[in-house]
Design an enzyme around this catalytic site. Structure first.
Site, mmCIF file in Angstrom:
data_model
loop_
_atom_site.group_PDB
_atom_site.id
_atom_site.type_symbol
_atom_site.label_atom_id
_atom_site.label_comp_id
_atom_site.label_asym_id
_atom_site.label_seq_id
_atom_site.Cartn_x
_atom_site.Cartn_y
_atom_site.Cartn_z
ATOM 1 C CE LYS A 1 37.351 40.675 31.250
ATOM 2 N NZ LYS A 1 36.919 40.489 29.841
ATOM 3 C CB SER B 1 38.596 36.963 28.791
ATOM 4 O OG SER B 1 37.977 38.235 28.534
ATOM 5 C CB SER C 1 35.166 38.340 26.751
ATOM 6 O OG SER C 1 36.181 37.700 26.023
#
Length: 507
Positions: free
Chosen positions: A80, A155, A179
């Site tokens: 990420k 997210s 997330s």
């Protein structure tokens, strides 16, 4: 599509050990898959083919010399874009960090490299991890591989979509209010939020320091345990890191995979279900609870009355911490710098104002304003202070519930993936997606989301959430593995095998 990319990380590791394949072959297969489908999915912001293949070659050389670095040595991974990666851009999905290349690795990234996992690239995310749909990235929307017109969660939708689309066998994500787990639920993947402090946060660009946690994004519970054991453990660089060894996570998975949960007490959280939850999501949840009962578990209902205030509590604490953390992006030291138009000799304040206006998106600005207000003189005690008191009450709810049950369960998200654009202009509707996941972050307990099947209404994945007391991460893995084993037997194969083939698709 090659067969390799659909195999789990554990299976790929076995193939490497047996000599059936090489890390270079696996990494190239993932890169080829990214090239074939990521134009439609947009899971990645940067792909580092050269670096990944170099790491893969080094892995193959170690294996040939009998010096394997870890159980996952040679298995490629995605990261990420909120985690610092030396030599690779880290943007946090924001224009204000466009092109920034960190001079160091986050601790989890350093551990992944040391364990021999080639890093394929950096995945898309809501800007500074603020969002539940990955629509708030400055670099475009990520699409759900199950239905390209729908969101992949957020997210960390990029990491979840990359794993669900078979672009990467495993990935790293971060979970501040759900997330990792919520994207896992809506993409049919496994997502784990470890105990707060169980995995280092050093090198994670902070959204909310007291809530953020790095964790695995995978296709199976075993893969998550294998990756968790690579990245977990104490880190002296992180003052919140817990100085004690991880539980035996892989062993817990193997124990759970037998399907025997005799003596395990499972608490169904009364407040995390019912009104506002999609009928198909609740149906798959109830079916999963029945499977756990048949496996020998004792199921009881527990009440956590202060969970109804978790959303409001979270959206006071998170913006307050975010407004403080994002003050560092001032155009003076790194990142974007914008000179104001029509000003001959702009002051530092003029440049800062122009840069933050151009560099931050609407959702980030919204939360900075909320957080600054909550921390302002005259309002601190009324808002932020009160939220911290309710946070304590939520932790006390967990403590009482864990006296009655070994783990707590609920749907991971209230609904399946919603259409792109459906809620982007309705912040409150967007925030409700994290209704079931937020309590775990407020109290620091570990949680896992395991796919529970497809909702009847739309044929899209739903998730089953399992929570355990702090430091009892092995419990979520044991129960998660048991449920996964029972569901796989029922389905006749992995849920992701039912997802559409993306070859030739366009967003």
């Amino acid at each position: 599509m090659t067969a390799d990319i659909r195999r789990t990380a554990a299976e790929l590791a076995d193939d490497l050990a047996s000599g059936a394949t090489t890390s270079v072959e696996l990494t190239q297969a993932s890169l080829d898959r990214i090239g074939a489908v990521d134009g439609a999915v947009h899971a990645f912001l940067q792909v580092d083919a050269e670096g990944a293949l170099a790491a893969a070659r080094a892995s193959d050389e170690r294996r040939a010399a009998g010096q394997v670095a870890s159980a996952l040595d040679g298995v490629p991974i995605a990261v990420k874009d909120v985690l610092a990666t030396e030599g690779l851009p880290t943007t946090c999905g924001s224009r204000i960090l466009e092109g920034w290349v960190p001079p160091y690795d986050a601790t989890v990234v350093a551990k992944v490299r040391a364990a021999g996992l080639p890093i394929l690239g950096k995945t898309n995310m809501d800007e500074f991890a603020m969002g539940s749909s990955t629509e708030h990235s400055a670099y475009g929307v990520t699409h759900n591989p199950w239905d390209l017109t729908r969101i992949p969660g957020g997210s960390g939708g990029g990491s979840a979509a990359a794993v669900a689309a078979f672009e990467a066998p495993i990935a790293l994500g971060t979970d501040t209010g759900g997330s990792i787990r919520q994207p896992g639920a809506v993409t049919g993947t496994v997502g784990v939020k470890p105990t707060y402090g169980g995995v280092s946060r050093y090198g994670l660009v902070a959204l909310a320091n007291s809530l953020d946690q790095v964790g695995p994004v995978t296709r199976t519970v075993l893969d998550a345990a294998l990756l968790h054991e690579v990245i977990g453990g104490h880190d002296p660089k992180d003052s919140t890191s817990i100085d004690q060894p991880l539980p035996a996570l892989v062993e817990a998975v193997r124990q759970g995979a037998s399907g025997d949960l005799t003596g395990v007490r499972i608490g169904v959280v009364k407040e995390l279900g019912g009104e506002g939850y999609q009928a198909g999501v609740l149906a798959r949840f109830q079916e999963s609870v029945e499977l756990l009962t048949k496996a020998g578990a004792e199921v009881v209902e527990v009440s956590c009355p202060h969970f109804v205030h978790a959303l409001a509590t979270y959206y006071l604490i998170l913006p307050a911490e975010a407004s403080s953390n994002l003050a560092r992006f001032d155009a003076m030291r790194y990142g974007l710098r914008v000179l104001p138009e029509g000003v001959d000799a702009p002051s530092a304040e003029d440049v800062m104002r122009a840069t933050r206006e151009a560099g931050f998106g609407d959702e980030v600005k919204r939360r900075i304003i909320l957080g600054t207000y909550a921390l302002s003189s005259g309002y601190y005690d009324a808002y932020y202070g009160q939220a911290q008191k309710v946070r304590t009450l939520i932790s006390q709810d967990f403590a009482r519930a864990f006296e009655q049950a070994d783990v707590l369960v609920s749907p991971t998200a209230p609904t399946t993936a919603f259409p792109i654009g459906d809620k982007v202009d309705d912040p409150m509707a967007m925030y409700l997606n994290d209704l079931a996941t937020i309590p775990a972050n407020l109290s620091g307990v570990p949680g896992i989301s395991v796919p529970s099947g497809l909702a009847d209404e739309d044929g899209l994945p739903a998730g089953f959430q399992i929570l355990a007391p702090a430091l009892a991460d092995d419990r979520v893995y044991r129960v998660g593995a048991a449920l996964e084993s029972l569901l796989l037997e029922q389905w006749g194969g992995p849920l992701l095998d039912r997802a559409p083939d993306l070859e030739g698709a366009s967003a």
